[in-house]
Write an enzyme that holds these catalytic residues in place. Structure first.
Site, PDB file in Angstrom:
ATOM      1  N   GLY A  57       0.800  -1.222   0.000  1.00 27.12           N
ATOM      2  CA  GLY A  57       0.000   0.000   0.000  1.00 27.12           C
ATOM      3  C   GLY A  57       0.824   1.259   0.000  1.00 27.12           C
ATOM      4  N   ILE A  97       0.962   7.384   4.466  1.00 27.75           N
ATOM      5  CA  ILE A  97       2.197   7.049   5.168  1.00 27.75           C
ATOM      6  C   ILE A  97       3.095   6.168   4.299  1.00 27.75           C
ATOM      7  CG2 ILE A  97       3.191   5.942   7.204  1.00 27.75           C
ATOM      8  CD1 ILE A  97       0.537   6.488   8.635  1.00 27.75           C
ATOM      9  N   GLY A  98       2.492   5.224   3.589  1.00 31.01           N
ATOM     10  CA  GLY A  98       3.270   4.315   2.755  1.00 31.01           C
ATOM     11  C   GLY A  98       4.061   5.056   1.692  1.00 31.01           C
ATOM     12  N   TYR A 156     -11.945  -2.019  13.500  1.00 25.73           N
ATOM     13  CA  TYR A 156     -10.594  -1.509  13.320  1.00 25.73           C
ATOM     14  C   TYR A 156      -9.704  -1.904  14.489  1.00 25.73           C
ATOM     15  CZ  TYR A 156      -6.821   1.812  12.284  1.00 25.73           C
ATOM     16  OH  TYR A 156      -5.602   2.374  12.004  1.00 25.73           O
TER      17      TYR A 156
END
Length: 277
Positions: free
Chosen positions: A9, A14-15, A163
């Site tokens: 991802g 962030i990736g 989550y």
């Protein structure tokens, strides 16, 4: 010698920032993304800023376990090794959705598929130098409970419960790997990057985001933690930890429960139909 880092991802949030910062430090980066168009755009953006970047893209859809296996097979054919695996990809749908294999989307994409992918990447990691596995978890794991009855659907669907379970499961899996891979020199650590304004919030209503956004940091700042954990010498041999703000952080009691970790691990192996380590 530069490190070869595989990020799931890595085309946004962030990736993407992690990939860009890794490249800036001389690492070779492998992006494994569902959306190939966005992945190609991410690579173009990184190469524009870093013309000498070594970066490649592979297709990986974590909502389809067959495609996870296909991606792994392609990686085997084209890569001789990887030094670091960063399980970064994740989703937070506001309505209940399901993977191709019938799992609740957050459980399937955030936890189950990364478990399979990690196992399939172990042969490449074993050939790496001081190999490391990183799991992007969350402080939301404190809300999590492992409940097998919810893995294929929830009534009612509670976003943060789902989550929290997936992020708790990430840490428990990291703990199991740390214990079982220590003797062969592969480390496994989990991390909370901080509350970050990334596309993972794209389904959250605007009114709620207006309240949340002032508390969030930037993806660029958040990425500094996984980059450090991936490359810095100070983390060589460090395993089984949970990091936040560039230091070890307190895990919930459930996230420190070794019996729960083992139970989840064996149940997960049964779901995936693969042998336990």
């Amino acid at each position: 010698m530069s490190k070869r880092v595989l990020i799931t991802g890595g085309n946004s949030g962030i990736g993407f920032c992690t990939a860009e910062q890794l490249v800036a430090r001389g690492a070779e980066v492998i992006l494994a993304c569902r959306d190939q168009t966005k992945g190609q755009a991410a690579i173009a953006k990184i190469k524009n800023a870093h013309p000498q970047a070594k970066i490649r893209l592979f297709p990986l859809d974590l909502a389809d376990l067959e495609q996870v296996r296909d991606c792994a097979a392609q990686l085997y054919q084209e890569l001789g090794h990887i030094d670091v695996l960063i399980n970064n990809a994740g989703v937070v749908p506001t309505r209940q959705e399901f993977t191709k294999d019938g799992y609740e989307m957050q459980f399937g994409v955030n936890y189950l598929a990364p478990v399979l992918f990690t196992h399939l990447m172990l042969p490449l990691l074993k050939k790496g130098t001081a190999p490391r596995i990183l799991h992007v978890a969350s402080v939301a794991h404190w809300l999590g409970r492992i409940n097998k009855k919810t893995w294929k659907g929830r009534k009612p669907y509670l976003i943060m419960d789902a989550y929290g379970q997936s992020k708790l499961a990430n840490i428990l899996f990291s703990n199991v790997l740390a214990d079982r891979l220590k003797e062969i020199g592969i480390t496994s650590n989990a991390l909370h990057p901080g509350g970050v304004d990334t596309p993972i919030f794209r389904h959250v209503p605007n009114a709620i985001m207006a309240l949340i956004r002032p508390t969030l940091t930037t993806p660029e700042k958040a990425a500094s933690l996984p980059v450090s954990l991936a490359l810095d010498k100070q983390y060589v041999g460090i395993t089984g930890e949970y990091f936040a703000n560039h230091k070890t952080a307190l895990r919930s009691p459930r996230a420190r429960n070794s019996s729960l970790a083992d139970e989840l691990y064996y149940d997960t192996m049964a779901e995936l139909g693969i042998p336990a380590l």
